[in-house]
Scaffold this motif. Structure first.
Motif, PDB file in Angstrom:
ATOM      1  N   THR A  39       1.156  -4.175   6.067  1.00  0.00           N
ATOM      2  CA  THR A  39       0.203  -4.734   5.626  1.00  0.00           C
ATOM      3  C   THR A  39      -1.371  -4.041   5.928  1.00  0.00           C
ATOM      4  OG1 THR A  39      -0.003  -5.857   7.778  1.00  0.00           O
ATOM      5  CG2 THR A  39       0.992  -6.950   5.895  1.00  0.00           C
TER       6      THR A  39
ATOM      7  N   LEU B  48      -5.385   0.280  -0.359  1.00  0.00           N
ATOM      8  CA  LEU B  48      -6.380   1.119  -0.347  1.00  0.00           C
ATOM      9  C   LEU B  48      -6.454   2.405  -1.151  1.00  0.00           C
ATOM     10  CD1 LEU B  48      -7.161   0.922   3.654  1.00  0.00           C
ATOM     11  CD2 LEU B  48      -8.755  -0.136   1.936  1.00  0.00           C
TER      12      LEU B  48
ATOM     13  N   GLY C  37       0.834  -1.198  -0.041  1.00  0.00           N
ATOM     14  CA  GLY C  37       0.141   0.009   0.136  1.00  0.00           C
ATOM     15  C   GLY C  37       1.002   1.327   0.044  1.00  0.00           C
TER      16      GLY C  37
ATOM     17  N   PHE D 157       6.655  -7.742  -0.736  1.00  0.00           N
ATOM     18  CA  PHE D 157       5.549  -8.460  -0.996  1.00  0.00           C
ATOM     19  C   PHE D 157       4.401  -7.999  -0.759  1.00  0.00           C
ATOM     20  CE2 PHE D 157       9.298 -10.689   1.331  1.00  0.00           C
ATOM     21  CZ  PHE D 157       9.463 -11.727   0.327  1.00  0.00           C
ATOM     22  N   ASN D 158       3.334  -8.591  -1.525  1.00  0.00           N
ATOM     23  CA  ASN D 158       2.106  -7.921  -1.665  1.00  0.00           C
ATOM     24  C   ASN D 158       0.986  -9.104  -1.621  1.00  0.00           C
ATOM     25  OD1 ASN D 158       0.200  -5.442  -1.164  1.00  0.00           O
ATOM     26  ND2 ASN D 158      -0.087  -5.488  -3.465  1.00  0.00           N
ATOM     27  N   ARG D 159       0.152  -9.030  -0.939  1.00  0.00           N
ATOM     28  CA  ARG D 159      -1.072 -10.150  -0.896  1.00  0.00           C
ATOM     29  C   ARG D 159      -1.657  -9.711  -2.278  1.00  0.00           C
ATOM     30  NH1 ARG D 159      -5.944  -8.260   2.579  1.00  0.00           N
ATOM     31  NH2 ARG D 159      -5.836  -6.613   0.822  1.00  0.00           N
TER      32      ARG D 159
ATOM     33  N   VAL E  55       1.954 -13.046   3.318  1.00  0.00           N
ATOM     34  CA  VAL E  55       3.139 -13.325   4.400  1.00  0.00           C
ATOM     35  C   VAL E  55       2.381 -13.607   5.859  1.00  0.00           C
ATOM     36  CG1 VAL E  55       4.963 -12.258   5.362  1.00  0.00           C
ATOM     37  CG2 VAL E  55       4.858 -11.963   3.253  1.00  0.00           C
TER      38      VAL E  55
ATOM     39  N   GLY F 130       4.049   0.729   2.428  1.00  0.00           N
ATOM     40  CA  GLY F 130       4.963  -0.037   1.977  1.00  0.00           C
ATOM     41  C   GLY F 130       5.662   0.282   0.676  1.00  0.00           C
TER      42      GLY F 130
ATOM     43  N   ALA G  40       0.350   8.066   5.182  1.00  0.00           N
ATOM     44  CA  ALA G  40       0.786   6.714   5.373  1.00  0.00           C
ATOM     45  C   ALA G  40       1.884   6.870   4.556  1.00  0.00           C
ATOM     46  CB  ALA G  40      -0.336   5.817   4.456  1.00  0.00           C
TER      47      ALA G  40
ATOM     48  N   GLY H 228       2.355   2.920   8.616  1.00  0.00           N
ATOM     49  CA  GLY H 228       1.125   2.986   8.075  1.00  0.00           C
ATOM     50  C   GLY H 228      -0.024   2.556   9.111  1.00  0.00           C
ATOM     51  N   TRP H 229      -1.027   2.034   8.289  1.00  0.00           N
ATOM     52  CA  TRP H 229      -2.337   1.608   9.039  1.00  0.00           C
ATOM     53  C   TRP H 229      -1.812   0.299   9.729  1.00  0.00           C
ATOM     54  CZ3 TRP H 229      -7.752   2.534   6.569  1.00  0.00           C
ATOM     55  CH2 TRP H 229      -7.931   3.735   6.646  1.00  0.00           C
TER      56      TRP H 229
ATOM     57  N   GLY I  75      -9.507   1.231  -1.796  1.00  0.00           N
ATOM     58  CA  GLY I  75     -10.308   1.870  -0.920  1.00  0.00           C
ATOM     59  C   GLY I  75     -10.912   3.309  -1.356  1.00  0.00           C
TER      60      GLY I  75
HETATM   61  C1  LIG Z   1     -13.100   3.707   2.361  1.00  0.00           C
HETATM   62  C2  LIG Z   1     -11.701   4.325   2.227  1.00  0.00           C
HETATM   63  C3  LIG Z   1     -11.556   5.365   1.491  1.00  0.00           C
HETATM   64  C4  LIG Z   1     -10.231   6.370   1.587  1.00  0.00           C
HETATM   65  N1  LIG Z   1     -10.407   7.533   0.914  1.00  0.00           N
HETATM   66  C5  LIG Z   1      -9.255   8.032   0.850  1.00  0.00           C
HETATM   67  C6  LIG Z   1      -9.273   9.208  -0.162  1.00  0.00           C
HETATM   68  O1  LIG Z   1     -10.151   9.681  -0.618  1.00  0.00           O
HETATM   69  N2  LIG Z   1      -8.022  10.058  -0.012  1.00  0.00           N
HETATM   70  C7  LIG Z   1      -6.926   9.564   0.861  1.00  0.00           C
HETATM   71  O2  LIG Z   1      -5.797  10.202   0.665  1.00  0.00           O
HETATM   72  N3  LIG Z   1      -6.869   8.753   1.566  1.00  0.00           N
HETATM   73  C8  LIG Z   1      -8.148   7.850   1.674  1.00  0.00           C
HETATM   74  N4  LIG Z   1      -8.308   6.601   2.392  1.00  0.00           N
HETATM   75  C9  LIG Z   1      -7.131   6.265   3.352  1.00  0.00           C
HETATM   76  C10 LIG Z   1      -6.049   5.512   2.708  1.00  0.00           C
HETATM   77  O3  LIG Z   1      -6.389   4.636   1.792  1.00  0.00           O
HETATM   78  C11 LIG Z   1      -5.138   5.118   3.699  1.00  0.00           C
HETATM   79  O4  LIG Z   1      -4.452   5.986   4.363  1.00  0.00           O
HETATM   80  C12 LIG Z   1      -3.839   4.263   2.947  1.00  0.00           C
HETATM   81  O5  LIG Z   1      -4.282   3.453   1.899  1.00  0.00           O
HETATM   82  C13 LIG Z   1      -3.100   3.450   4.093  1.00  0.00           C
HETATM   83  O6  LIG Z   1      -2.047   2.876   3.682  1.00  0.00           O
HETATM   84  P1  LIG Z   1      -1.238   1.615   4.109  1.00  0.00           P
HETATM   85  O7  LIG Z   1      -0.211   1.319   3.401  1.00  0.00           O
HETATM   86  O8  LIG Z   1      -1.016   1.668   5.576  1.00  0.00           O
HETATM   87  O9  LIG Z   1      -2.221   0.301   4.032  1.00  0.00           O
HETATM   88  P2  LIG Z   1      -3.134  -0.327   3.035  1.00  0.00           P
HETATM   89  O10 LIG Z   1      -3.483   1.066   1.905  1.00  0.00           O
HETATM   90  O11 LIG Z   1      -4.217  -0.956   3.538  1.00  0.00           O
HETATM   91  O12 LIG Z   1      -2.082  -1.387   2.201  1.00  0.00           O
HETATM   92  C14 LIG Z   1      -1.918  -2.454   2.657  1.00  0.00           C
HETATM   93  C15 LIG Z   1      -1.190  -3.641   1.616  1.00  0.00           C
HETATM   94  O13 LIG Z   1      -0.743  -4.683   2.416  1.00  0.00           O
HETATM   95  C16 LIG Z   1      -1.345  -5.744   1.768  1.00  0.00           C
HETATM   96  N5  LIG Z   1      -0.996  -7.029   2.466  1.00  0.00           N
HETATM   97  C17 LIG Z   1      -2.255  -6.976   3.647  1.00  0.00           C
HETATM   98  N6  LIG Z   1      -1.922  -8.385   4.254  1.00  0.00           N
HETATM   99  C18 LIG Z   1      -0.770  -8.551   3.900  1.00  0.00           C
HETATM  100  C19 LIG Z   1      -0.097 -10.017   4.216  1.00  0.00           C
HETATM  101  N7  LIG Z   1      -0.351 -10.573   4.989  1.00  0.00           N
HETATM  102  N8  LIG Z   1       0.978 -10.325   3.149  1.00  0.00           N
HETATM  103  C20 LIG Z   1       1.309  -9.375   2.185  1.00  0.00           C
HETATM  104  N9  LIG Z   1       0.822  -8.181   1.733  1.00  0.00           N
HETATM  105  C21 LIG Z   1      -0.316  -7.919   2.605  1.00  0.00           C
HETATM  106  C22 LIG Z   1      -2.370  -5.452   0.872  1.00  0.00           C
HETATM  107  O14 LIG Z   1      -2.560  -6.270  -0.146  1.00  0.00           O
HETATM  108  C23 LIG Z   1      -2.193  -4.057   0.676  1.00  0.00           C
HETATM  109  O15 LIG Z   1      -1.529  -3.846  -0.616  1.00  0.00           O
HETATM  110  C24 LIG Z   1      -9.435   5.793   2.431  1.00  0.00           C
HETATM  111  C25 LIG Z   1      -9.392   4.546   3.039  1.00  0.00           C
HETATM  112  C26 LIG Z   1     -10.853   4.043   3.282  1.00  0.00           C
HETATM  113  C27 LIG Z   1     -10.728   2.538   3.997  1.00  0.00           C
END
Ligand SMILES: Cc1cc2nc3c(=O)[nH]c(=O)nc-3n(C[C@H](O)[C@H](O)[C@H](O)COP(=O)(O)OP(=O)(O)OC[C@H]3O[C@@H](n4cnc5c(N)ncnc54)[C@H](O)[C@@H]3O)c2cc1C
Length: 446
Positions: free
Chosen positions: A104, A44, A15, A35-37, A81, A18, A365, A352-353, A48
């Motif tokens: 993740t 997101l 995401g 790595f990515n699921r 993972v 990452g 993030a 991140g999240w 998302g």
């Molecule tokens: C409904 C919704 C709407 C949103 N709208 C906006 C918006 O309009 N504008 C904005 O700026 N932000 C928006 N956001 C927020 C934004 O999407 C998040 O801040 C951001 O994506 C978080 O990033 P992240 O990398 O921490 O997690 P994520 O984006 O959740 O990425 C996690 C990644 O990890 C991978 N993964 C998960 N588990 C595993 C595993 N076990 N092994 C390998 N890979 C794995 C997943 O496949 C994914 O690719 C929104 C969020 C939501 C839920």
């Protein structure tokens, strides 16, 4: 002359946290395996963010594509993972990675544990959001969006769900159930504008009037709260359905009722009262209960991390973090901690999240991923130089081959972007996306 071997780091989750974190590491002399699921990167940001925000999504994809072209950044999509997954954390250590960066996101589902959560028509926001954003396998699930839908929550995700129900599913009624009062909404005026034309203004006035005495008691201004809603009207998106969009404040769901087929028919809610304690306003159950008829209820109350990932989780369902970080960034900790042994997990970092569930937008993030990567760089600098260790990547490729599943490399992910762009043009749509892994993989020759 002997060249120094690069440190090797595994980043788990592509995401925004990452991807930007992996880039920071690779550009700082680290050999990075990402790595990515999901088959496609973006998390997101891809699956998302509301589908209509095409310009935002395309802009982000452009940046992600560039990241995939970074030297020494090796993408492996379609690889999960975790415990009982394709590769475990101990596998990664055994492969020779000096550090593991967990990005993740928040993949766990935060249920309130109410009776009747197993009825058809009771959903969590994340799965609905993944569904309408075409993320496999959620894209293939069936959802029952009845004529009367309830959405629990008061944030931007609640508005996104309402937006889908109002503008795409075009149901008759959408009612937001909000635990707190009208002055404590968390969504922005900009997000409300997408659905503001559907607001039932008479119902909103009646609801604010119902809450007014209690609001005044705790020092809130009902009129200002009303104006915050109306402020979305001048830039409201044109109406596309007759859906009535209403709010019920100071209301918490208690249990769900269904028919013999376990189809949701109604929800019992409890009215809350705002109380002021030590300068903080809190909702308290009043004991007064009533029943609202509805075929669908969607909980938009935030997410939690995946408890089966293989890292210790605390009572708030977050990965346990080292409260006294060795490498703090912006006064935050990116380090994980094992309460059982009361020791820091030296080589595993989170951002991140995954560091804080449902916290912040993409920009946040990105910053968090970059800061987490900087904490890892500080950690790597403390390790003795080891020019003899084998390449983790070579051992990994053997391990991945034994999984007997298609693995998506940088080139394959870039090809997928290309193919989807071509399909978007060919079909004359805003933004084409494959909604099944098989189709994605076939389209890129895997
Ligand atoms: C409904 C919704 C709407 C949103 N709208 C906006 C918006 O309009 N504008 C904005 O700026 N932000 C928006 N956001 C927020 C934004 O999407 C998040 O801040 C951001 O994506 C978080 O990033 P992240 O990398 O921490 O997690 P994520 O984006 O959740 O990425 C996690 C990644 O990890 C991978 N993964 C998960 N588990 C595993 C595993 N076990 N092994 C390998 N890979 C794995 C997943 O496949 C994914 O690719 C929104 C969020 C939501 C839920």
């Amino acid at each position: 002359m002997k060249t120094e071997k690069k440190p090797q780091v595994a980043v788990v989750g592509a995401g925004p946290a990452g991807l930007y974190g992996a880039r920071e590491l690779a550009e700082s002399g680290v050999d990075v395996t990402l790595f990515n699921r999901d088959v496609k990167p973006g998390g997101l940001a891809e699956y998302g963010i509301y589908p209509d925000k095409v310009a935002m999504k395309k802009g982000l994809r452009k940046q992600f594509k560039k990241i995939l072209e970074t030297p020494d950044l090796h993408y492996f999509g379609n690889v999960t993972v975790g415990e009982n997954a394709d590769i475990s954390l101990s596998d990664l250590r055994a492969l020779g990675y000096q550090a593991i960066f967990v990005t993740t996101g928040a993949q766990g589902t935060k249920w309130l544990g109410l009776p009747g959560e197993d009825q058809t028509g009771v959903y969590h926001a994340k799965s609905v959001v993944y569904f309408y954003n075409h993320l496999p396998p959620f894209s293939q699930h069936e959802y029952r969006f009845g004529s009367r839908c309830l959405v629990v929550g008061a944030g931007n995700v609640m508005i996104d769900i309402a937006r889908y129900l109002i503008r795409e599913a075009k149901v008759d009624e959408v009612t937001a159930l909000v635990r707190r009062g009208p002055a404590e909404i968390k969504f922005t005026k900009k997000e409300l504008a997408y659905v503001a034309e559907n607001l039932d203004l008479d119902a909103l006035d009646a609801e604010i009037a119902r809450c007014a005495d209690n609001m005044i008691e705790v020092g809130q201004d009902p009129q200002a709260a009303r104006e915050a809603f109306l402020a979305a009207l001048p830039k409201a998106a044109p109406k596309v359905s007759e859906t009535k969009f209403r709010f019920q404040f100071l209301t918490s769901p208690q249990q769900m009722f269904g028919d013999e087929q376990k189809m949701l028919t109604s929800v019992e809610v409890e009215d809350n009262k705002l109380i002021l304690k030590d300068g903080v306003t809190k909702p308290r159950g009043s004991g007064q209960k009533r029943v609202i008829e509805a075929e669908t209820i969607i909980f938009a109350i935030g997410d939690k991390v995946d408890e089966n990932f293989g890292l210790p989780v605390d009572k708030w369902s977050e990965f346990v973090k080292n409260e006294h970080p060795r490498f703090p960034k912006n006064e935050k900790t990116y380090e994980t901690y094992d309460p059982a042994s009361e020791s820091v997990i030296e080589d595993i970092f989170v951002a991140g999240w995954s560091r804080q569930a449902s916290d912040g937008l993409v920009g946040y993030a990105r910053k968090d991923g970059t800061n987490g990567a900087k904490a890892i760089l500080d950690y790597l600098a403390t390790l003795p130089k080891d020019d003899t260790s084998a390449s983790a990547l070579v051992a990994l490729e053997k391990k991945l081959a034994s999984l007997s599943k298609p693995i998506v490399t940088n080139e394959a992910a870039l090809r997928l972007y290309q193919v989807e762009n071509e399909e978007t043009e060919k079909r004359g749509v805003n933004d084409f996306k494959f909604d099944q892994n098989e189709d994605m993989l076939k389209a890129i020759g895997l």
